[in-house]
Design a protein around this motif. Structure first.
Motif, PDB file in Angstrom:
ATOM      1  N   GLU A 170       2.884  13.704   9.437  1.00 28.59           N
ATOM      2  CA  GLU A 170       2.680  13.612  10.885  1.00 28.59           C
ATOM      3  C   GLU A 170       1.474  12.759  11.250  1.00 28.59           C
ATOM      4  N   LEU A 171       0.611  12.439  10.272  1.00 28.78           N
ATOM      5  CA  LEU A 171      -0.524  11.555  10.532  1.00 28.78           C
ATOM      6  C   LEU A 171      -0.084  10.114  10.725  1.00 28.78           C
ATOM      7  N   GLY A 172       1.093   9.766  10.241  1.00 25.82           N
ATOM      8  CA  GLY A 172       1.610   8.415  10.408  1.00 25.82           C
ATOM      9  C   GLY A 172       0.994   7.394   9.474  1.00 25.82           C
ATOM     10  N   ILE A 173       0.462   7.833   8.366  1.00 29.86           N
ATOM     11  CA  ILE A 173      -0.180   6.932   7.408  1.00 29.86           C
ATOM     12  C   ILE A 173       0.832   6.530   6.345  1.00 29.86           C
ATOM     13  N   GLN A 174       1.031   5.215   6.217  1.00 32.53           N
ATOM     14  CA  GLN A 174       1.922   4.692   5.184  1.00 32.53           C
ATOM     15  C   GLN A 174       1.069   4.000   4.131  1.00 32.53           C
ATOM     16  N   ILE A 175       1.105   4.531   2.931  1.00 28.69           N
ATOM     17  CA  ILE A 175       0.344   3.943   1.835  1.00 28.69           C
ATOM     18  C   ILE A 175       1.078   2.689   1.371  1.00 28.69           C
ATOM     19  N   LYS A 176       0.421   1.531   1.518  1.00 35.90           N
ATOM     20  CA  LYS A 176       1.037   0.254   1.139  1.00 35.90           C
ATOM     21  C   LYS A 176       0.612  -0.196  -0.253  1.00 35.90           C
ATOM     22  N   GLY A 177      -0.475   0.368  -0.759  1.00 33.49           N
ATOM     23  CA  GLY A 177      -0.911  -0.026  -2.083  1.00 33.49           C
ATOM     24  C   GLY A 177      -2.332   0.410  -2.349  1.00 33.49           C
ATOM     25  N   PHE A 178      -2.824  -0.029  -3.495  1.00 34.05           N
ATOM     26  CA  PHE A 178      -4.175   0.318  -3.921  1.00 34.05           C
ATOM     27  C   PHE A 178      -4.953  -0.971  -4.155  1.00 34.05           C
ATOM     28  N   PHE A 179      -6.241  -0.907  -3.951  1.00 33.93           N
ATOM     29  CA  PHE A 179      -7.108  -2.044  -4.236  1.00 33.93           C
ATOM     30  C   PHE A 179      -8.174  -1.546  -5.203  1.00 33.93           C
ATOM     31  N   SER A 180      -8.307  -2.277  -6.306  1.00 33.53           N
ATOM     32  CA  SER A 180      -9.294  -1.911  -7.305  1.00 33.53           C
ATOM     33  C   SER A 180     -10.075  -3.161  -7.677  1.00 33.53           C
ATOM     34  N   GLY A 181     -11.365  -2.984  -7.911  1.00 35.82           N
ATOM     35  CA  GLY A 181     -12.215  -4.122  -8.289  1.00 35.82           C
ATOM     36  C   GLY A 181     -12.012  -4.526  -9.743  1.00 35.82           C
ATOM     37  N   ARG A 182     -11.322  -3.690 -10.495  1.00 38.84           N
ATOM     38  CA  ARG A 182     -11.095  -3.992 -11.921  1.00 38.84           C
ATOM     39  C   ARG A 182      -9.863  -4.873 -12.054  1.00 38.84           C
ATOM     40  N   SER A 183      -9.948  -5.809 -12.982  1.00 40.06           N
ATOM     41  CA  SER A 183      -8.774  -6.646 -13.228  1.00 40.06           C
ATOM     42  C   SER A 183      -7.863  -5.952 -14.225  1.00 40.06           C
ATOM     43  N   GLU A 184      -6.591  -5.990 -13.942  1.00 40.80           N
ATOM     44  CA  GLU A 184      -5.604  -5.384 -14.839  1.00 40.80           C
ATOM     45  C   GLU A 184      -5.371  -6.345 -16.007  1.00 40.80           C
ATOM     46  N   GLU A 185      -5.397  -5.818 -17.190  1.00 36.55           N
ATOM     47  CA  GLU A 185      -5.177  -6.674 -18.368  1.00 36.55           C
ATOM     48  C   GLU A 185      -3.924  -6.307 -19.054  1.00 36.55           C
TER      49      GLU A 185
END
Length: 185
Positions: A170-185
């Protein structure tokens, strides 16, 4: 974003509670003295004595609910937690009401009316909150007032926050993704 949601939702709850408390107080009087579920043995008291208490009843309940932070919260809480807090505050308000009417006035109000009111008001307070929350869920599910969110971080606290947000659509929040400062290897 959430602050505005809480303000609007809190205002709607205050109005809904006030209307429901007035209606259930007057209905309790009617049920007690005109349906005779419990036989009336001391006559029917004047309606204006009970009508005069509608404003104090509403003010007392709203004050106790406000002091229990039921209209203003900065936390996302589960429905069961909220309903438990509502019941606790309702029983506190009922107890305060009984004490105040006993101490302040010489007239003794019907315990049956107060009992009916306690049950009817509890049902109203719980059902109105469920209806409002479920209505908000329905609106959000159909795209009304949804907001895209990108979560910063991928740690345990970020995942816990996402889990809490998903449990309250009911909050209306849609999680679109995550942001991380680490680079994925």
């Amino acid at each position: 974003m959430l602050k505005r949601y809480y303000q609007v939702f809190g205002s709607v709850l205050i109005v809904t509670d006030a209307i429901g408390l007035i209606a259930t107080w007057l209905l309790a009087y009617y049920l007690r003295f005109y349906t005779q579920i419990v036989p009336v043995t001391k006559g029917i008291p004047p309606f204006n004595r009970y009508m005069a208490l509608t404003v104090p009843v509403v003010l007392l309940w709203i004050a106790i609910f406000s002091s229990n932070r039921l209209y203003r919260t900065n936390k996302i809480v589960r429905r069961t937690t909220e309903l438990g807090r509502v019941l606790r505050a309702h029983f506190m308000a009922t107890g305060a009401f009984v004490v105040l009417t006993w101490v302040i006035t010489e007239y003794r109000f019907s315990r049956v009316v107060i009992g009916y009111f306690m049950v009817l008001a509890a049902a109203h307070l719980l059902l109105s909150r469920l209806v409002l929350r479920n209505s908000l869920r329905h609106l959000v599910r159909h795209g009304f007032k949804t907001r895209p969110v990108v979560v910063v971080g991928t740690g345990a606290s970020a995942l816990a926050a996402v889990d809490r947000m998903r449990r309250m659509p009911e909050l209306g929040i849609q999680i679109k993704g995550f942001f991380s400062g680490r680079s994925e290897e």
